[in-house]
Design a protein around this motif. Structure first.
Motif, PDB file in Angstrom:
ATOM      1  N   THR A 134       0.836  -1.193   0.000  1.00 36.24           N
ATOM      2  CA  THR A 134       0.000   0.000   0.000  1.00 36.24           C
ATOM      3  C   THR A 134       0.872   1.245   0.000  1.00 36.24           C
ATOM      4  O   THR A 134       1.978   1.258   0.534  1.00 36.24           O
ATOM      5  CB  THR A 134      -0.933   0.046   1.219  1.00 36.24           C
ATOM      6  OG1 THR A 134      -0.142  -0.049   2.412  1.00 36.24           O
ATOM      7  CG2 THR A 134      -1.949  -1.079   1.186  1.00 36.24           C
ATOM      8  N   PHE A 135       0.332   2.289  -0.612  1.00 37.33           N
ATOM      9  CA  PHE A 135       0.968   3.597  -0.625  1.00 37.33           C
ATOM     10  C   PHE A 135       0.214   4.500   0.337  1.00 37.33           C
ATOM     11  O   PHE A 135      -1.017   4.448   0.399  1.00 37.33           O
ATOM     12  CB  PHE A 135       0.886   4.221  -2.019  1.00 37.33           C
ATOM     13  CG  PHE A 135       1.761   3.555  -3.037  1.00 37.33           C
ATOM     14  CD1 PHE A 135       3.067   3.967  -3.224  1.00 37.33           C
ATOM     15  CD2 PHE A 135       1.265   2.530  -3.828  1.00 37.33           C
ATOM     16  CE1 PHE A 135       3.878   3.365  -4.170  1.00 37.33           C
ATOM     17  CE2 PHE A 135       2.059   1.927  -4.787  1.00 37.33           C
ATOM     18  CZ  PHE A 135       3.375   2.347  -4.953  1.00 37.33           C
ATOM     19  N   THR A 136       0.951   5.339   1.055  1.00 37.55           N
ATOM     20  CA  THR A 136       0.330   6.347   1.912  1.00 37.55           C
ATOM     21  C   THR A 136       1.074   7.663   1.733  1.00 37.55           C
ATOM     22  O   THR A 136       2.260   7.689   1.389  1.00 37.55           O
ATOM     23  CB  THR A 136       0.358   5.953   3.405  1.00 37.55           C
ATOM     24  OG1 THR A 136       1.705   5.712   3.799  1.00 37.55           O
ATOM     25  CG2 THR A 136      -0.501   4.729   3.675  1.00 37.55           C
ATOM     26  N   ARG A 137       0.345   8.724   1.985  1.00 36.31           N
ATOM     27  CA  ARG A 137       0.921  10.067   1.933  1.00 36.31           C
ATOM     28  C   ARG A 137       0.165  10.911   2.932  1.00 36.31           C
ATOM     29  O   ARG A 137      -1.053  11.021   2.856  1.00 36.31           O
ATOM     30  CB  ARG A 137       0.779  10.626   0.523  1.00 36.31           C
ATOM     31  CG  ARG A 137       1.571  11.861   0.298  1.00 36.31           C
ATOM     32  CD  ARG A 137       1.681  12.182  -1.174  1.00 36.31           C
ATOM     33  NE  ARG A 137       2.498  13.383  -1.292  1.00 36.31           N
ATOM     34  CZ  ARG A 137       2.456  14.205  -2.299  1.00 36.31           C
ATOM     35  NH1 ARG A 137       1.664  13.943  -3.319  1.00 36.31           N
ATOM     36  NH2 ARG A 137       3.216  15.274  -2.318  1.00 36.31           N
ATOM     37  N   GLY A 138       0.886  11.443   3.898  1.00 40.11           N
ATOM     38  CA  GLY A 138       0.237  12.242   4.929  1.00 40.11           C
ATOM     39  C   GLY A 138      -0.760  11.442   5.742  1.00 40.11           C
ATOM     40  O   GLY A 138      -1.771  11.970   6.177  1.00 40.11           O
ATOM     41  N   GLY A 139      -0.503  10.154   5.925  1.00 39.84           N
ATOM     42  CA  GLY A 139      -1.388   9.301   6.698  1.00 39.84           C
ATOM     43  C   GLY A 139      -2.607   8.794   5.944  1.00 39.84           C
ATOM     44  O   GLY A 139      -3.411   8.056   6.482  1.00 39.84           O
ATOM     45  N   ARG A 140      -2.753   9.197   4.684  1.00 36.96           N
ATOM     46  CA  ARG A 140      -3.898   8.767   3.885  1.00 36.96           C
ATOM     47  C   ARG A 140      -3.440   7.766   2.824  1.00 36.96           C
ATOM     48  O   ARG A 140      -2.371   7.901   2.243  1.00 36.96           O
ATOM     49  CB  ARG A 140      -4.553   9.965   3.203  1.00 36.96           C
ATOM     50  CG  ARG A 140      -5.210  10.928   4.194  1.00 36.96           C
ATOM     51  CD  ARG A 140      -5.850  12.129   3.508  1.00 36.96           C
ATOM     52  NE  ARG A 140      -4.950  12.876   2.636  1.00 36.96           N
ATOM     53  CZ  ARG A 140      -4.071  13.782   3.051  1.00 36.96           C
ATOM     54  NH1 ARG A 140      -3.948  14.042   4.335  1.00 36.96           N
ATOM     55  NH2 ARG A 140      -3.300  14.419   2.181  1.00 36.96           N
ATOM     56  N   THR A 141      -4.278   6.790   2.549  1.00 40.93           N
ATOM     57  CA  THR A 141      -3.979   5.803   1.510  1.00 40.93           C
ATOM     58  C   THR A 141      -4.033   6.465   0.142  1.00 40.93           C
ATOM     59  O   THR A 141      -4.923   7.263  -0.141  1.00 40.93           O
ATOM     60  CB  THR A 141      -4.987   4.637   1.578  1.00 40.93           C
ATOM     61  OG1 THR A 141      -4.889   4.033   2.866  1.00 40.93           O
ATOM     62  CG2 THR A 141      -4.696   3.601   0.516  1.00 40.93           C
ATOM     63  N   VAL A 142      -3.060   6.117  -0.677  1.00 42.84           N
ATOM     64  CA  VAL A 142      -2.967   6.621  -2.048  1.00 42.84           C
ATOM     65  C   VAL A 142      -3.235   5.443  -2.978  1.00 42.84           C
ATOM     66  O   VAL A 142      -2.694   4.348  -2.751  1.00 42.84           O
ATOM     67  CB  VAL A 142      -1.555   7.198  -2.305  1.00 42.84           C
ATOM     68  CG1 VAL A 142      -1.360   7.582  -3.755  1.00 42.84           C
ATOM     69  CG2 VAL A 142      -1.280   8.370  -1.375  1.00 42.84           C
TER      70      VAL A 142
END
Length: 159
Positions: free
Chosen positions: A74-82
């Motif tokens: 999984t990818f995340t950015r700023g705590g959100r899933t991308v």
């Protein structure tokens, strides 16, 4: 060594296998990656905003960094899933730069030779075609002894 639940069709499954070989053979440090020991797992390798570790990677982007967790894929950015397609899109340039360097150093058929020599595990074998499309879909990228035009991945969803 950690066990990972990997998806066979994810191009990053094959990319991480290749990066592991690059680390063992000294190509990451030779390219200029800074190797730093970590308390868990393998060392961390960092160059130009890209940080690699056996558990995943981080790419510095404007705003928030992009993280890829290899275990969960999984990818995340700023705590959100991308979404995976968006995460891979961000990574393509950095991975293309690395693969171009590897091909220039060892030749266009080098990755093919590694596969023949080391016979990767089944999940990696299943990820090779998506990896070829992902990396080879960039203009001028030599993979497996040929240059794959950008149009080769059009409509394939292989980002």
């Amino acid at each position: 060594m950690a066990r990972f639940h990997i998806r066979r069709r994810c191009p990053l499954t094959a990319q991480f296998w290749f990066l592991g070989l690059d680390a063992r053979q000294g190509d990451l440090t030779l390219r200029g990656f800074c190797k730093t020991p970590t308390p868990h797992g393998s060392s961390r390798y960092t160059l130009d905003g890209l940080s690699l570790h056996s558990a995943g990677l981080t790419l510095l982007l404007p705003g928030e960094p992009l993280h890829f967790n290899r275990r969960t894929q999984t990818f995340t950015r700023g705590g959100r899933t991308v979404p995976a397609t968006e995460g891979r899109l961000h990574l393509r340039a950095a991975l293309h730069t690395h693969e171009t360097w590897i091909a220039a150093r060892h030749g266009a058929a080098y990755r093919e030779g590694l596969v023949a020599l080391h016979r990767p595990p089944r999940p990696v074998m299943g990820a090779l075609d998506p990896w070829r499309a992902f990396i080879g879909g960039l203009p001028g990228m030599p993979v497996w002894g040929v240059t794959v035009p950008l149009q080769s991945t059009a409509g394939s969803g292989m980002l």
